[in-house]
Design an enzyme around this catalytic site. Structure first.
Site, PDB file in Angstrom:
ATOM      1  N   PRO A  29       0.852  -1.195   0.000  1.00 34.81           N
ATOM      2  CA  PRO A  29       0.000   0.000   0.000  1.00 34.81           C
ATOM      3  C   PRO A  29       0.883   1.239   0.000  1.00 34.81           C
ATOM      4  O   PRO A  29       1.853   1.301   0.753  1.00 34.81           O
ATOM      5  CB  PRO A  29      -0.759  -0.114   1.330  1.00 34.81           C
ATOM      6  CG  PRO A  29       0.096  -0.963   2.208  1.00 34.81           C
ATOM      7  CD  PRO A  29       0.853  -1.884   1.300  1.00 34.81           C
TER       8      PRO A  29
ATOM      9  N   ALA B 121       0.381   5.472  -0.015  1.00 35.28           N
ATOM     10  CA  ALA B 121      -0.508   6.630  -0.049  1.00 35.28           C
ATOM     11  C   ALA B 121      -0.109   7.550  -1.199  1.00 35.28           C
ATOM     12  O   ALA B 121       1.077   7.781  -1.441  1.00 35.28           O
ATOM     13  CB  ALA B 121      -0.423   7.380   1.278  1.00 35.28           C
TER      14      ALA B 121
ATOM     15  N   GLN C 138      -6.940  -0.930   2.574  1.00 28.83           N
ATOM     16  CA  GLN C 138      -6.424  -0.596   3.906  1.00 28.83           C
ATOM     17  C   GLN C 138      -7.113   0.631   4.502  1.00 28.83           C
ATOM     18  O   GLN C 138      -7.211   1.665   3.853  1.00 28.83           O
ATOM     19  CB  GLN C 138      -4.920  -0.318   3.813  1.00 28.83           C
ATOM     20  CG  GLN C 138      -4.290  -0.138   5.181  1.00 28.83           C
ATOM     21  CD  GLN C 138      -2.815   0.225   5.105  1.00 28.83           C
ATOM     22  OE1 GLN C 138      -2.458   1.323   4.684  1.00 28.83           O
ATOM     23  NE2 GLN C 138      -1.964  -0.696   5.488  1.00 28.83           N
TER      24      GLN C 138
ATOM     25  N   CYS D  71       1.877   3.268   9.820  1.00 27.74           N
ATOM     26  CA  CYS D  71       2.164   4.613   9.312  1.00 27.74           C
ATOM     27  C   CYS D  71       2.913   5.421  10.375  1.00 27.74           C
ATOM     28  O   CYS D  71       2.436   5.578  11.504  1.00 27.74           O
ATOM     29  CB  CYS D  71       0.877   5.317   8.902  1.00 27.74           C
ATOM     30  SG  CYS D  71       1.251   6.926   8.194  1.00 27.74           S
TER      31      CYS D  71
ATOM     32  N   HIS E 193       6.593  -4.709   7.744  1.00 27.71           N
ATOM     33  CA  HIS E 193       7.748  -3.974   7.227  1.00 27.71           C
ATOM     34  C   HIS E 193       8.843  -4.069   8.295  1.00 27.71           C
ATOM     35  O   HIS E 193       8.586  -3.755   9.460  1.00 27.71           O
ATOM     36  CB  HIS E 193       7.312  -2.522   6.960  1.00 27.71           C
ATOM     37  CG  HIS E 193       8.413  -1.610   6.532  1.00 27.71           C
ATOM     38  ND1 HIS E 193       8.258  -0.238   6.497  1.00 27.71           N
ATOM     39  CD2 HIS E 193       9.670  -1.852   6.113  1.00 27.71           C
ATOM     40  CE1 HIS E 193       9.381   0.314   6.071  1.00 27.71           C
ATOM     41  NE2 HIS E 193      10.246  -0.640   5.833  1.00 27.71           N
TER      42      HIS E 193
ATOM     43  N   ASN F 214       8.232  -7.645   4.235  1.00 30.29           N
ATOM     44  CA  ASN F 214       8.348  -6.401   3.466  1.00 30.29           C
ATOM     45  C   ASN F 214       9.545  -5.569   3.958  1.00 30.29           C
ATOM     46  O   ASN F 214       9.826  -5.529   5.145  1.00 30.29           O
ATOM     47  CB  ASN F 214       7.032  -5.615   3.625  1.00 30.29           C
ATOM     48  CG  ASN F 214       7.103  -4.178   3.140  1.00 30.29           C
ATOM     49  OD1 ASN F 214       6.822  -3.249   3.890  1.00 30.29           O
ATOM     50  ND2 ASN F 214       7.470  -3.970   1.902  1.00 30.29           N
ATOM     51  N   GLY F 215      10.165  -4.921   2.986  1.00 26.19           N
ATOM     52  CA  GLY F 215      11.225  -3.965   3.306  1.00 26.19           C
ATOM     53  C   GLY F 215      12.513  -4.243   2.579  1.00 26.19           C
ATOM     54  O   GLY F 215      13.082  -5.328   2.695  1.00 26.19           O
TER      55      GLY F 215
ATOM     56  N   GLY G 232       7.269  -2.303  -2.436  1.00 27.15           N
ATOM     57  CA  GLY G 232       6.754  -0.941  -2.454  1.00 27.15           C
ATOM     58  C   GLY G 232       7.540  -0.065  -3.419  1.00 27.15           C
ATOM     59  O   GLY G 232       7.255  -0.019  -4.626  1.00 27.15           O
ATOM     60  N   ARG G 233       8.552   0.609  -2.886  1.00 25.86           N
ATOM     61  CA  ARG G 233       9.246   1.637  -3.665  1.00 25.86           C
ATOM     62  C   ARG G 233       9.836   1.127  -4.971  1.00 25.86           C
ATOM     63  O   ARG G 233       9.881   1.872  -5.960  1.00 25.86           O
ATOM     64  CB  ARG G 233      10.316   2.300  -2.795  1.00 25.86           C
ATOM     65  CG  ARG G 233       9.700   3.171  -1.699  1.00 25.86           C
ATOM     66  CD  ARG G 233      10.692   3.517  -0.632  1.00 25.86           C
ATOM     67  NE  ARG G 233      11.114   2.328   0.096  1.00 25.86           N
ATOM     68  CZ  ARG G 233      12.066   2.316   1.018  1.00 25.86           C
ATOM     69  NH1 ARG G 233      12.695   3.432   1.314  1.00 25.86           N
ATOM     70  NH2 ARG G 233      12.383   1.197   1.634  1.00 25.86           N
TER      71      ARG G 233
HETATM   72  C1  FMN Z   1       5.070   6.840  -0.919  1.00 29.20           C
HETATM   73  C2  FMN Z   1       4.785   5.785   0.113  1.00 29.20           C
HETATM   74  C3  FMN Z   1       3.523   5.708   0.666  1.00 29.20           C
HETATM   75  C4  FMN Z   1       3.235   4.709   1.609  1.00 29.20           C
HETATM   76  N1  FMN Z   1       1.962   4.595   2.079  1.00 29.20           N
HETATM   77  C5  FMN Z   1       1.625   3.549   2.887  1.00 29.20           C
HETATM   78  C6  FMN Z   1       0.269   3.297   3.243  1.00 29.20           C
HETATM   79  O1  FMN Z   1      -0.654   3.984   2.811  1.00 29.20           O
HETATM   80  N2  FMN Z   1       0.020   2.256   4.087  1.00 29.20           N
HETATM   81  C7  FMN Z   1       1.009   1.424   4.549  1.00 29.20           C
HETATM   82  O2  FMN Z   1       0.732   0.489   5.298  1.00 29.20           O
HETATM   83  N3  FMN Z   1       2.299   1.626   4.188  1.00 29.20           N
HETATM   84  C8  FMN Z   1       2.624   2.643   3.366  1.00 29.20           C
HETATM   85  N4  FMN Z   1       3.913   2.798   2.946  1.00 29.20           N
HETATM   86  C9  FMN Z   1       4.926   1.814   3.350  1.00 29.20           C
HETATM   87  C10 FMN Z   1       5.054   0.712   2.285  1.00 29.20           C
HETATM   88  O3  FMN Z   1       3.859  -0.012   2.166  1.00 29.20           O
HETATM   89  C11 FMN Z   1       6.211  -0.252   2.623  1.00 29.20           C
HETATM   90  O4  FMN Z   1       5.933  -0.838   3.868  1.00 29.20           O
HETATM   91  C12 FMN Z   1       7.563   0.455   2.699  1.00 29.20           C
HETATM   92  O5  FMN Z   1       7.745   1.332   1.611  1.00 29.20           O
HETATM   93  C13 FMN Z   1       8.718  -0.567   2.718  1.00 29.20           C
HETATM   94  O6  FMN Z   1       8.716  -1.371   1.570  1.00 29.20           O
HETATM   95  P1  FMN Z   1       9.746  -1.107   0.331  1.00 29.20           P
HETATM   96  O7  FMN Z   1      11.141  -1.154   0.914  1.00 29.20           O
HETATM   97  O8  FMN Z   1       9.462  -2.221  -0.623  1.00 29.20           O
HETATM   98  O9  FMN Z   1       9.420   0.251  -0.216  1.00 29.20           O
HETATM   99  C14 FMN Z   1       4.241   3.801   2.033  1.00 29.20           C
HETATM  100  C15 FMN Z   1       5.512   3.925   1.491  1.00 29.20           C
HETATM  101  C16 FMN Z   1       5.798   4.886   0.540  1.00 29.20           C
HETATM  102  C17 FMN Z   1       7.182   4.956  -0.046  1.00 29.20           C
END
Ligand code: FMN
Length: 327
Positions: A9, A11, A63, A94, A163, A194-195, A218-219
């Site tokens: 997810p 935002a 979510q 969050c 995460h 995740n992470g 995510g990213r």
């Molecule tokens: C721009 C952005 C928005 C995010 N929004 C949410 C969100 O709405 N809900 C949530 O649970 N995590 C949110 N996250 C966290 C991601 O879901 C994820 O846990 C985090 O980026 C780590 O994963 P990654 O290393 O693959 O990016 C957000 C992360 C980013 C970068």
């Protein structure tokens, strides 16, 4: 789920336009961006628009976040009744102050009892399965990852995504996959790790290291739905597919844009697409000029023209270098 690869997810990113695009690249499950319980309960127009799901996106996890039991339950019931989400996910990760101040998001990580209480209340009130997405802890002195996950499981959660960072870390430092492994070993519902998954090989390493049932990305998927496809393929066959050519990147960027236009209208879509376009064009030589142009574009027509021009320029320069090589 067709496979173990999950879109995180995000935002401001994971609306239907992006999710559907990622889904078409093979994601086993997509998460929607977090949605405010209060916005749903108060029938805020913008919030309700965020609940839109195209049926081609399923399976999808929607979510919600909130700090009060009453509104969280009411919002979950609304999602349960009036949306075609498959799963209702509760945000407990969050890290931003605005959310923490409302006793929502990562604030719950300090109190497994609160997690139990809130998740039970939601599970009892809805028919759809409920899952939780959390971080490993609040800070390094308060890492209750196992206790928190167990509390959610006891409360009736159907799955947990975690995460591997604390709230204090925000997005700094590294995700701790050892803790994810410990959590997986101490719960029996499906667990998604995740992470810091930046490549398909990272995804495999996370799954191997933690024993998780799924891997959440995510990213690395921003402007890069190929990351999902390449990961699915790598996990299935061990083959690492090449990165896409620039023409394909721009074509998918344009498709994403057309979907955003349908969803949000020209004014918002053109503005929102600026960040996506810069992600799609990341790494492309000389993309600074195009990025500037895109940031100044005001209409859909202008934005399409800039991207189409870029395809032509890229192909010309590829042809030039090809003719130099064979010449
Ligand atoms: C721009 C952005 C928005 C995010 N929004 C949410 C969100 O709405 N809900 C949530 O649970 N995590 C949110 N996250 C966290 C991601 O879901 C994820 O846990 C985090 O980026 C780590 O994963 P990654 O290393 O693959 O990016 C957000 C992360 C980013 C970068």
């Amino acid at each position: 789920m067709d496979n173990r690869v999950v879109l995180a997810p995000m935002a401001g990113v994971c609306n239907s336009a992006f999710r559907l695009t990622v889904k078409e690249f093979g994601a086993g499950l997509v998460y929607a961006e977090m949605i405010s319980d209060k916005g749903i309960v108060q029938r805020n127009r913008k919030t309700l628009d965020m609940l839109y799901i195209d049926e081609r996106e399923n399976p999808l996890s929607l979510q919600i976040f909130g700090g009060d039991k009453e509104t969280l339950v009411e919002a979950a019931q609304y999602v349960d009744k009036y949306t075609n989400a498959d799963i209702i996910d509760i945000n407990m990760g969050c890290p931003v102050n605005k959310i923490i101040k409302c006793e929502a998001g990562a604030k719950w990580l300090l109190d497994p009892n609160k997690i139990y209480e809130m998740v039970s209340a939601v599970v009892d009130a809805v028919d759809k399965p409920v899952s939780c997405k959390m971080r490993i802890g609040w800070d390094e002195d308060h890492v209750y990852a196992v206790k928190n996950a167990q509390a959610a499981e006891r409360a009736g959660a159907s799955a947990i995504a975690m995460h591997g960072r604390t709230r204090l870390q925000m997005y700094e430092g590294h995700a701790n996959w050892d803790i994810l492994k410990e959590v997986k070993e101490n719960i029996s519902i499906p667990f998604i790790g995740n992470g810091d998954v930046e490549t398909p090989e990272d995804a495999k390493r996370l799954l191997d290291h933690t024993g998780a049932d799924g891997v959440m990305i995510g990213r690395a998927a921003l402007g890069n739905p190929w990351m999902i496809y390449r990961t699915v393929e790598y996990l299935k066959t061990g083959r690492l597919m090449p990165e896409p050519p620039i023409r394909e990147k721009i074509e998918v960027c344009l498709l994403h844009f057309e979907r955003l236009l349908m969803l949000k209208g020209e004014n918002i879509a053109v503005r929102e697409m600026r960040k996506h376009a810069s992600w799609y064009l990341k790494g492309l030589r000389g993309n600074g000029k195009t990025r500037n142009q895109i940031n100044q574009a005001e209409t859909a027509e202008e934005l399409r023209a800039i991207l189409n021009e870029l395809v032509l320029e890229t192909e010309e320069s590829e042809n030039d270098s090809f003719s130099i090589q064979i010449g």
